[in-house]
Each structure stands twice: as C-alpha cells, then as structure tokens.
Design an enzyme around this catalytic site. Structure first.
Site, PDB file in Angstrom:
ATOM      1  N   ARG A 163      38.318  45.778  51.427  1.00  0.00           N
ATOM      2  CA  ARG A 163      38.016  45.216  50.124  1.00  0.00           C
ATOM      3  C   ARG A 163      39.178  45.377  49.162  1.00  0.00           C
ATOM      4  NH1 ARG A 163      33.468  49.655  48.224  1.00  0.00           N
ATOM      5  NH2 ARG A 163      34.880  51.346  47.620  1.00  0.00           N
ATOM      6  N   ARG A 184      42.420  50.138  37.061  1.00  0.00           N
ATOM      7  CA  ARG A 184      43.653  49.531  37.581  1.00  0.00           C
ATOM      8  C   ARG A 184      43.905  48.171  36.931  1.00  0.00           C
ATOM      9  NH1 ARG A 184      45.744  46.269  41.743  1.00  0.00           N
ATOM     10  NH2 ARG A 184      47.604  47.211  42.691  1.00  0.00           N
ATOM     11  N   CYS A 217      43.052  39.597  47.115  1.00  0.00           N
ATOM     12  CA  CYS A 217      43.289  39.595  45.670  1.00  0.00           C
ATOM     13  C   CYS A 217      43.101  38.193  45.091  1.00  0.00           C
ATOM     14  CB  CYS A 217      44.703  40.099  45.374  1.00  0.00           C
ATOM     15  SG  CYS A 217      45.037  40.304  43.617  1.00  0.00           S
TER      16      CYS A 217
END
Length: 503
Positions: A403, A418, A322
């Site tokens: 990923r 998202r 992230c």
C-alpha cells in the site's frame, strides 16, 4: 570519411531535458557507447549520503509494507541499506532498529514459537512451524529471554500432556552469541552435527534460530557486494521521521536505538516544517547524516541543501501506488526529476536517491546514469520474503499486501503527516492499497538484478557510477526520447504467448 569526433548522434542530456517535457524512465533511451572492459569489472559502489558508503546502490523504502527489521538486515547484508518506516509508535520503530542491529546474518526464522514455563502444550500444532518450542518468561515475542527449550520428541513421549512446560523443558540449552558470523554458525552446526542452534544476545535474549537447512538455503543464494556494516560489525540501518513536533522525541529514541541515518519523510519536502526539522536534527545530532526530501526541482533541492542535508530523496508521484500527480496536479516525470536535481546537488557533493518508478533493471540503469547515487525501491521489494505481512492466495496467486503511504488505510496509522494532512479535518488519499505477487527472497533476486545493471553499464561504456555521471555531464553519452511505438518495440511484442523470466 567523417572523423568520429565530428559525428553527432542523439542528444546530450542537457539538450534533451531542457525542451519543456517531463520524461519518465520509459520515455528516454541511452545510445550505446564503447566497451573496453568485462561486465564483472563494473563497480557499483556508491554513497547513500555524504558519510555513508554502500557497495550496491539499493535502498529499501520506508513503507510499512516494505521495510521493517527483516528487510533492513537483508538489504544491509547485500551491501545496500533499509530505511525502517515510521508508521508506528516511536517505541515500536526503535525496537525494529534494535532488532535489526542485533543480527549479523539475515533473518532465517520469522515464526519462532514461544511458551512460558507455566503453559501446558495440549496439542502438536505449536510444533507445525518448528521442531521445538522456546520457553521465555512471558512466552511472547517481546520478552525473549531464553529459559529453556521443548523438543517435539520429548513432548510426544509425555504421558501427561497437561503437565507444565517447566517440568520437562530442557534448561541447559546450547547457544551461540548473536554476534557470530554466518560462517561461524554454519561451522558450529556441521562440527557438532546439530540440526539447529539458537543465537542469543549478551542479555540472554533469543535473537534468531539457525538450522542446517537455513545454512544450505543461504549458501545457495548468489553473492553480491560487501555488507553495509559499522565499525563493530553491526549492520547499518536507517529510519524515517516526519516533521511534527513529536518527531523530535522520536528522533532521539531512534538515535539511541542505533539508527545510522535519518530520512525525513515527506511527499513535498520544500517546506518550513522540514527545513526546521533538518536544522534541529543537525543541531542535536551533528554526527548523524540527514536525508531530506522528497524533491523534484532544482529550487526545492537547493533549499534543503542550504538547510544542511547530507542526501536528497527525489520523486513525487512516480511510485506505482502513488496518486499525487493525479490528485494534486503536482510532481514531475522521474527521469527529468532525477537529472535536474542531480545537476544542482552534484555541485555541493550531495548524493541523491532516485525514489519511485523502478520496475526493472533498465530503470535502475537510467536512474543511476542520470545522476542518482542510489535507487529507493518500494514495489520492487514488496511481496518478497523479507517484506512485512503475510502471504495470501488470490486468484490462484500467492500475494502480499502493498500500500501507498498516502492511502487512507495507511493514513489511519499516522502517515497523513507525510502529506501535511494530519491536522486537516478531511483526509484526501494520495495513494492506493493493492497486492503484489510473491517474489521470493531479496537475497536472490537483488544480486541477479545488479548483474543486469552491470550489463547495462557495460553497454554504456561506464565501469562505475562515477564514470557514468562523467560521461553524461561531458555530453559523451547520448540520449533520445522514445515514441509510444518505440517503447512497444523495445519490449516483448508480436507473440501469441510467452513466459518472461528475469533469471
């Protein structure tokens, strides 16, 4: 000599986490407490949400390279739970839930070969992964109604390899119901001296195939907690949804498919879109627990609690793939986020999930002790046998793709919602695509990880999660921040080379 009660060493959590610093798990360390119980006395049972209990505090993340049917079944069999991702169509996600709910034992066969009755088997390559081929009407994974079986020995004896499968397949196949327990299947194979047995549903659809070797392999895995099952013995399975209008229809399909808990998947959960989705879900399906998030502040958490969630997911930008904190300059160190959100969520009896930043058993101990009821794992489970995807060899190592759902690659399949970017003209990545080394089966390494967690709790003097939370709140457990040098000292150092094995 000073009384023990007068000795003050380290900091209370209240003091440490109110100094204006954003701490990660590695930034803090617990001071050991008093031991008066053995390691095996530690009870890791907990709550995922208000109404769902788990015997181990492990949750598989709703990522498309982490959790589909196989992972959900494996996690539930261990006493945890898997949340099936929504980076697919609603029909595909519902099918994954039905598949997981149809199992009573972990997946053992992921590469079952299928043919249809009119096919001709021209070469032996179809038998490479299995000693037999299963015949269904369309000869594909989607249509699994079992019509017959072709054994390789029978095929080898054929003089005409161009003959249709229907002319020589075995039609009266010995099967067992897919609701059979592992012990029932193992006992049946042994009693009848069979190499394998297909498991079929009430509709005659092939669910799985179990062989004697599979029985030996599963028996070789360490045992953990009680499985996470419903009243009918089926594994509990979670599913994620977004906050788009189309997710309302997806929600209905997931509930109809048997989803036991819904996770609203958003990188920043404190939005009008999520609050409206929470209220809609609770109105339409009041018996289904809804978990909101992600949040990292007390204010965010309180908004979602007031909207009606039965659980909270905590973390923003702390996952290994992230880049939210780097790209958007928002987020929080995960240790601080977990402690702060738990402080307010506990007042309403809302369990929290520490989502992100878990790299080892020590991080799990820290997350749970700081107030989390469960930990959600992505990279920790990626690369395992049960994770989606195929293994590749890169640089001499066996790896699987992993990923971030904020990567551009994942966004092309729909995960941009998202990050509230599905309507944006330009897509900005908040994650990367990478690869992780083969970890083997979660059925093996999760039990060992939980044993390490128990040892950590023993050193803290806490024989349960509830005891750890109470010791922290009372100020009995003490913490300190670690300098960079202390973090280096706390790991392997000073060696020319070493081999690090967890178990």
């Amino acid at each position: 000599m000073a009384n023990l009660t007068d000795i003050e060493d380290g900091f209370s959590a209240t003091k440490l986490f109110n100094q204006g610093y954003s701490y990660t798990y590695d930034d803090v360390i617990f001071l050991p407490h008093y031991i008066d119980f053995p390691t095996d006395a530690v009870n890791l049972s907990t709550k995922l949400s208000t109404n769902i209990n788990l015997s181990v505090p492990c949750v598989a993340s709703p990522m498309d390279t982490v959790t589909e049917s196989s992972m959900a079944v494996a996690m539930a069999s261990l006493g945890g739970i898997g949340i099936i991702h929504s980076n697919n169509t609603a029909v595909e996600q519902a099918a994954l839930i039905r598949s997981a709910k149809s199992h009573r034992i972990p997946y053992v066969s992921t590469d079952i070969p299928f043919v249809n009755p009119n096919d001709c088997i021209l070469d032996s390559s179809v038998f490479d992964s299995f000693p037999c081929v299963f015949v269904t009407e369309n000869g594909c994974q989607k249509d699994r109604k079992l019509l017959g079986v072709v054994d390789k020995l029978v095929w080898d004896s054929l003089s005409d390899k161009e003959a249709r499968v229907s002319s020589y397949m075995k039609k009266n196949v010995v099967t067992l119901p897919n609701t059979s327990s592992f012990n029932d299947v193992a006992g049946y194979l042994a009693a009848n001296d069979l190499d394998l047995v297909p498991l079929v549903s009430e509709n005659g659809e092939l669910v799985d195939v179990v062989s004697g070797k599979d029985v030996e392999r599963i028996n070789g895995f360490p045992k953990l907690g009680l499985p996470t099952v419903g009243k009918g013995g089926e594994f509990l399975v979670g599913a994620s949804i977004g906050t788009r209008e189309s997710d309302k229809e997806r929600l209905k399909q997931l509930v109809d498919a048997g989803a036991d808990v819904i996770v609203i998947d958003s990188s920043q959960g404190n939005s009008i879109y999520q609050i409206e989705m929470i209220k809609y879900a609770k109105k339409m399906f009041p018996s289904i627990d809804v978990i909101g998030g992600n949040v990292v502040t007390m204010y965010q958490a309180q908004n979602l609690i007031q909207a009606g969630v039965e659980g909270l997911r905590v973390g923003m930008g702390s996952g290994s793939i992230c880049t939210t904190q780097e790209v958007c300059a928002v987020g929080r160190g995960q240790a601080t986020a977990v402690y702060k959100v738990a402080s307010i969520a506990s007042q309403s009896g809302i369990p929290i999930i520490a989502d992100g930043g878990i790299s080892n058993s020590g991080h799990i101990v820290k997350a749970l002790t700081l107030g989390a009821s469960t930990v959600m794992m992505g990279s920790f489970l990626a690369g395992s046998t049960e994770a989606p995807g195929v293994y590749e060899i890169k640089g001499g190592r066996k790896v699987k793709k992993y990923r971030g759902m904020g990567s551009l690659e994942a966004m092309t399949k729909g995960s941009d919602a998202r990050y509230l970017g599905d309507t944006a003209k330009m897509k900005i990545a908040q994650g990367v695509v990478g690869a992780v080394a083969d970890k083997g089966s979660v059925l093996k390494f999760i039990p060992y990880t939980m044993q390490a967690v128990k040892q950590g709790f023993q050193d803290l003097g806490a024989d349960s999660l509830q005891a750890a939370h109470e010791l922290l709140r009372s100020g009995t457990l003490r913490l300190e921040a670690r300098t960079g040098a202390a973090q280096i000292e706390g790991g392997v150092h000073g060696l020319v080379s070493y081999e690090k094995k967890a178990f």
